[in-house]
Every structure is written in structure tokens, then in C-alpha cells.
Motif scaffolding. Structure first.
Motif, PDB file in Angstrom:
ATOM      1  N   GLN A 302       3.627   6.503  13.529  1.00  0.00           N
ATOM      2  CA  GLN A 302       4.627   5.822  12.479  1.00  0.00           C
ATOM      3  C   GLN A 302       6.149   6.192  12.851  1.00  0.00           C
ATOM      4  O   GLN A 302       6.353   7.272  12.848  1.00  0.00           O
ATOM      5  CB  GLN A 302       4.323   6.165  11.020  1.00  0.00           C
ATOM      6  N   PRO A 303       7.050   5.266  13.101  1.00  0.00           N
ATOM      7  CA  PRO A 303       8.320   5.570  13.680  1.00  0.00           C
ATOM      8  C   PRO A 303       9.029   6.146  12.156  1.00  0.00           C
ATOM      9  O   PRO A 303      10.134   6.973  12.335  1.00  0.00           O
ATOM     10  CB  PRO A 303       8.868   4.382  14.071  1.00  0.00           C
ATOM     11  N   THR A 304       8.667   5.860  11.139  1.00  0.00           N
ATOM     12  CA  THR A 304       9.420   5.787   9.743  1.00  0.00           C
ATOM     13  C   THR A 304       8.477   6.973   8.789  1.00  0.00           C
ATOM     14  O   THR A 304       7.434   6.589   8.440  1.00  0.00           O
ATOM     15  CB  THR A 304       9.999   4.790   9.132  1.00  0.00           C
ATOM     16  N   THR A 307      11.542   7.154   3.232  1.00  0.00           N
ATOM     17  CA  THR A 307      12.716   6.105   2.855  1.00  0.00           C
ATOM     18  C   THR A 307      13.054   6.596   1.368  1.00  0.00           C
ATOM     19  O   THR A 307      12.132   6.522   0.659  1.00  0.00           O
ATOM     20  CB  THR A 307      12.217   4.731   3.122  1.00  0.00           C
ATOM     21  N   ASP A 309      15.290   4.739  -1.285  1.00  0.00           N
ATOM     22  CA  ASP A 309      16.241   3.620  -1.754  1.00  0.00           C
ATOM     23  C   ASP A 309      16.856   3.488  -3.086  1.00  0.00           C
ATOM     24  O   ASP A 309      15.945   3.469  -4.112  1.00  0.00           O
ATOM     25  CB  ASP A 309      15.238   2.286  -1.507  1.00  0.00           C
ATOM     26  N   THR A 327      17.049   7.016   5.542  1.00  0.00           N
ATOM     27  CA  THR A 327      15.530   6.847   6.111  1.00  0.00           C
ATOM     28  C   THR A 327      15.478   8.228   6.931  1.00  0.00           C
ATOM     29  O   THR A 327      16.472   8.276   7.938  1.00  0.00           O
ATOM     30  CB  THR A 327      15.543   5.440   6.986  1.00  0.00           C
ATOM     31  N   LEU A 328      14.406   8.506   7.101  1.00  0.00           N
ATOM     32  CA  LEU A 328      14.029   9.858   8.064  1.00  0.00           C
ATOM     33  C   LEU A 328      13.025   9.295   9.122  1.00  0.00           C
ATOM     34  O   LEU A 328      11.929   9.006   8.633  1.00  0.00           O
ATOM     35  CB  LEU A 328      13.542  10.937   7.400  1.00  0.00           C
ATOM     36  N   HIS A 329      13.344   9.416  10.412  1.00  0.00           N
ATOM     37  CA  HIS A 329      12.380   8.918  11.256  1.00  0.00           C
ATOM     38  C   HIS A 329      11.619  10.086  12.105  1.00  0.00           C
ATOM     39  O   HIS A 329      11.978  11.208  11.974  1.00  0.00           O
ATOM     40  CB  HIS A 329      13.062   8.006  12.591  1.00  0.00           C
ATOM     41  N   ARG A 330      10.705   9.815  12.830  1.00  0.00           N
ATOM     42  CA  ARG A 330       9.898  10.797  13.522  1.00  0.00           C
ATOM     43  C   ARG A 330      10.680  11.451  14.434  1.00  0.00           C
ATOM     44  O   ARG A 330      11.399  10.828  15.217  1.00  0.00           O
ATOM     45  CB  ARG A 330       8.646  10.012  14.104  1.00  0.00           C
ATOM     46  N   GLU A 332      13.231  13.496  13.914  1.00  0.00           N
ATOM     47  CA  GLU A 332      14.546  13.765  13.088  1.00  0.00           C
ATOM     48  C   GLU A 332      14.463  14.959  12.355  1.00  0.00           C
ATOM     49  O   GLU A 332      13.268  15.548  11.703  1.00  0.00           O
ATOM     50  CB  GLU A 332      14.962  12.503  12.389  1.00  0.00           C
ATOM     51  N   GLY A 366       5.836   8.143   4.346  1.00  0.00           N
ATOM     52  CA  GLY A 366       4.773   7.682   5.272  1.00  0.00           C
ATOM     53  C   GLY A 366       3.592   8.378   5.735  1.00  0.00           C
ATOM     54  O   GLY A 366       2.881   7.785   6.433  1.00  0.00           O
ATOM     55  N   THR A 466       9.475  16.615  12.846  1.00  0.00           N
ATOM     56  CA  THR A 466       9.913  15.756  11.639  1.00  0.00           C
ATOM     57  C   THR A 466      10.397  16.868  10.584  1.00  0.00           C
ATOM     58  O   THR A 466       9.276  17.476   9.904  1.00  0.00           O
ATOM     59  CB  THR A 466       9.143  14.632  11.186  1.00  0.00           C
TER      60      THR A 466
END
Length: 490
Positions: A302-304, A307, A309, A327-330, A332, A366, A466
Motif C-alpha cells: 500500500q502506498p498510503t 491519513t 483528515d 498523509t504519510l506514505h510508505r 516516509e 492502512g 515508514t
């Protein structure tokens, strides 16, 4: 000025190797002394010895009366002013307010329940209480823990302007450079006392380590050559003995005498060679080494990973911070920064699903494969029990603790009896060994020495896990964060 004179100090905890052996020290109460060293080397122990809280061999002579940070807090639900006065009954309220004013801290904190203050605010009011006592010498054990960047600067300015001495332990290099004028470093086999701040000591140590490495390289070459010569002598003697046994037609009396003479000479020579080898091995110097760490990072597809909001958190009567989105991505590494009490740790609890207040907005996590380093933890029992409780391979736990600098002799010590730095290493090792797709670390550097800090920096740069983390050490943030999100007070 009052001296602190230490003669022939020897101390060991029951069943453990000595921390101090026949140590000699002459210190001055005029110094702002930084007490440094790797976790478990005895910094807190030395402060306890100065206070007379531990039995030891040797003598400690001084006319000083010591005060100690952190204070012992008996009733955290009481108003802060009452908590502080109960800790130091001879103090007047105005004396504490005077020090808070010098520290640029609002004295209204005194009229809040102590337990409602942030960790940084508690640190500041405790420091003010210690320095309000004009007739004591402060011993400050890790006061930078829980202080945000602004708080560290605030306390650094306050301490650097003091016209009196103190002893302080901390692992924040920039902070130490601002406040100390002497350093006492507990190295592996010696105490190193020097004038200057942390950077001055570190420069001197680099020169000493480089000289030691050069000397060790030369000594190891000499040892290798001596061992080679010793092996040659033994082989010659064995050939002579073999010649005696295998040559049936020769004069065995002559050959036997020759072999005996060769063996006698060989024994004498190898004895001298052994002495030379032992002498050179005794000259080899210990150099502090940093071993690379590993992490059981198992990135998914999963890229994300996370999240937020328009997330906001509330406790009875107040909202912690304005609505927050990111948003925190893989792969990061996101640093959560902000002042003490803004809600950084509360946000981590909300992400983990255990925040006790109100949550507005949407949090989307995620992955369930999360590994944490907690700011507050109460690990206990043996390391074997800890490994079993956390489903960790025991041998791998010991291996990573050795890499973090935990001595083998400490492996049999119950976790709750370890130093705070050693306990933090156990907490960190658990996180590194736990298979995870996402790491959440709340103030991971607290109590960790500078060698461990560099190990974590190297690890994160290599593996790029991550990571969401809260930290107040700017050097660490600059080194590893791919992005920074700042949380402000409401």
C-alpha cells in the motif's frame, strides 16, 4: 568554592561487574560540570553516591549539601506550589517565583494541579525549586528529557547565566555545549576529566581514538608476526623429533641429542615470544565502536500508510489543537514537532486507538502491523520473560541489546533494576525486532547516549522504514525526517 574530593572509590551492584574501581577525582563546586558516558556506565550511580544514597568503598569528602533533579513527588493531584513546597519545606513561594521569572516561565503554573502540567512544564518548575535553594549544590539527572526545543533553549539560557556550579547529565549535545564548562566522562576503563564543553571533549576523544587505532594496528601486526615466528619454531622442533623417529639407519644418539637441544631452545624461544605477545596484547587500547543495527521492517504494497483528515482532539474543557490533516506514505519519515502540551503524544494515542478524550475528524490507518517505542513504559522481569511475553526470539533480543551497548553482565539483571538508559534500550530493541510495516516512536532518544543516537540515524537512513516520530532533538530531526508536521496549541 567548595571541593568535592573522591579517593579510592570502588562500587559494584550485587552480582555485577564494578562500575568504579579505585577512582580518584577532585571536583570544584564552581564548575558547571557535564557528567557524560554511555548508558549503564554509572552516571546516575555516581550522583547517588555523592548524596550518600549508596554504600561504597573509598571516601567522598565535601562540605556541600546536594539537591537532586528529579524531585520526589508525593501528591501529583495537589496544586503545583504545594507539591514543590512539600518537597522542599524550607522554601518560600516567592523564591520559586523568582527563579521561574529568571527562566521566563509563567508563575501561574504554580496554581495548576501538578499532574496537569506537561512533562516540560514539570521539569521547569522542579529546576526552579532546586535553584531557589541558595545553600545547596544541584545534581541534575537528565533534565532535557521531555523538554521541547523551545524549552531546551529556555533552560539552557537559564543555566548558562547561573553564577553557581552544578553537575548535569544529558545526551543533548547542543544543550551541553551551551551550559557546561567542564566535562567528566565515564569511559569504559577510565574517568576523563577535562575543561571545556561536550564538543571540546569529543574533539579530544577523536584524536585519542585515532592514535589508539593507529597504535592498535601496529601492535596487531607485531602480534601476528610474533605468532608466526613462534609457529615456525615449533614446526622446526617437530621436524627434528620426526627425523629421530623415522631415520632408522642414522646415529639415533646424535639425532636424539640434536632433537633435545632443538626442543629445549624452542621452549625457551616460544616462552619469550609468548611474553612478547602478552605484553603487546596488554598495550591494545579499547576504542568505543558503534555496530550497525537491524530492523524487522516488512514494507507492504500500500502506498498510503496513514491519513488524518481534519483531526482534532478534546479533553474535558479544552481542545488540544486546531484541525490537522496530513498523509504519510510508505518509506516516509514524518516528525511531529511542537511545544510541550500541544498534544503530540495524545495524537499518537489516538492513532493507536487508545486516546481517552474526544476525537473529531477521520484517522485512517492502512496497516495493523505497527511497532511502537513508548514514552512511558513499565517493562519488568528477566530478558527471557520479556522476550516470551512479546513473542521475540531471545537470542536475537540479546544480540541487538549487545549492539546497543548493553553489557553481557546485565543480561541477568531484572529490567526494572536496570538504569533508565538500559531500560530504554530494551524498549527500543522490542520495537526493532517486532515485524512491522509502520513504526510509531514517541521520544525515542530519551535516555539514549550519543552512540545509540548515531546508530538510529544510520539505521533509518539505510532501511527507510515508514516512521512517525515525536522528538525534540533538532540534530536527529534534521538527519532523518523526510517531512515535519508542527502541532500548535489551540
Amino acid at each position: 568554592m567548595q571541593p568535592i574530593t573522591i579517593h579510592h572509590l570502588t562500587f559494584a551492584y550485587p552480582g555485577q561487574e564494578p562500575l568504579f574501581t579505585d577512582c580518584q577525582l577532585d571536583l570544584s563546586s564552581d564548575w558547571r560540570l557535564g557528567l557524560l558516558g554511555r548508558n549503564g556506565r554509572g552516571k546516575t550511580t555516581l550522583l547517588k553516591i555523592l548524596q550518600g544514597r549508596l554504600d561504597y568503598r573509598g571516601t567522598v569528602r565535601t562540605k556541600l549539601t546536594f539537591s537532586y533533579f528529579p524531585l520526589t513527588i508525593h501528591d501529583p493531584a495537589a496544586f503545583t506550589v504545594d507539591v514543590l513546597r512539600a518537597s522542599q519545606p524550607d522554601l518560600a513561594q516567592w523564591q520559586i517565583e523568582r527563579e521561574l521569572g529568571l527562566m521566563k516561565v509563567d508563575p501561574l503554573l504554580l496554581w495548576q494541579p501538578y499532574q496537569t502540567l506537561s512533562g516540560g512544564e514539570q521539569t521547569k518548575v522542579q529546576l526552579a525549586t532546586l535553584f531557589a535553594q541558595d545553600d545547596t549544590f544541584p545534581l541534575l539527572d537528565e533534565p532535557t528529557n521531555h523538554l521541547d526545543q523551545t524549552g531546551r533553549q529556555q533552560v539552557a539560557r537559564y543555566l548558562s547565566q547561573k553564577q553557581r556550579g552544578f553537575i548535569i547529565t544529558s545526551h543533548d549535545q547542543r544543550f551541553l555545549d551551551q551550559v557546561v564548562d567542564h566535562t567528566l566522562v565515564i569511559e569504559r576503563h577510565q574517568l576523563v576529566l577535562s575543561q571545556g564543553n561536550y564538543s571540546d571533549y569529543f574533539r579530544q576523544k577523536k584524536h585519542r581514538d585515532q592514535a589508539a587505532l593507529t597504535s592498535n594496528h601496529q601492535l596487531k601486526d607485531e602480534i601476528k608476526a610474533l605468532k608466526h615466528t613462534r609457529q615456525q619454531r615449533l614446526q622446526w622442533a617437530q621436524r627434528a623429533e620426526g627425523e629421530k623417529k623415522n631415520n632408522a639407519h642414522a646415529d639415533k644418539g646424535f639425532i636424539g641429542a640434536k632433537a633435545a637441544k632443538m626442543m629445549k631452545k624452542t621452549i625457551s624461544t616460544t616462552h619469550r615470544l609468548d611474553q612478547a605477545i602478552d605484553q603487546r596484547q596488554g598495550l591494545l587500547k579499547d576504542v568505543e565502536t558503534v555496530v550497525p543495527l537491524t530492523i524487522n521492517f516488512q514494507p507492504g504494497h500500500q502506498p498510503t500508510i496513514l491519513t488524518l483528515d481534519r483531526v482534532s482532539l478534546g479533553l474535558p474543557g479544552r481542545t488540544l489543537f486546531p484541525p490537522l490533516s496530513f498523509t504519510l506514505h510508505r518509506h516516509e519519515q514524518l516528525a511531529l514537532t511542537g511545544p510541550n502540551g500541544a498534544g503530540k503524544s495524545s495524537l499518537i494515542r489516538a492513532i493507536r486507538g487508545n486516546f481517552p478524550g474526544n476525537i473529531s475528524g477521520q484517522i485512517s490507518l492502512g496497516t495493523p502491523a505497527v511497532s511502537t517505542v513508548r514514552q512511558n513504559y513499565h517493562n519488568h522481569g528477566t530478558l527471557a520473560q520479556f522476550a516470551a511475553q512479546n513473542s521475540l526470539p531471545y537470542d536475537e533480543l540479546l544480540n541487538i541489546l549487545r549492539k546497543l551497548g548493553l553489557a553481557r553482565a546485565t543480561f541477568t539483571v531484572p529490567i526494572e533494576q536496570m538504569s533508565m538508559g538500559q531500560q530504554k534500550k530494551v524498549e527500543l530493541a522490542r520495537s526493532l525486532l517486532t515485524p512491522a510495516e509502520f513504526y510509531i516512536w514517541d521520544e525515542p532518544l530519551n535516555y539514549l547516549d550519543t552512540y545509540n543516537q548515531q546508530q538510529l540515524i544510520t539505521l533509518i537512513k539505510e532501511y527507510r522504514p515508514t516512521l512517525l516520530f515525536v522528538e525534540h532533538d533538532q540534530h536527529f530531526i534534521d538527519a532523518v525526517a523526510s517531512r515535519v508536521v508542527t502541532i500548535e496549541h489551540r
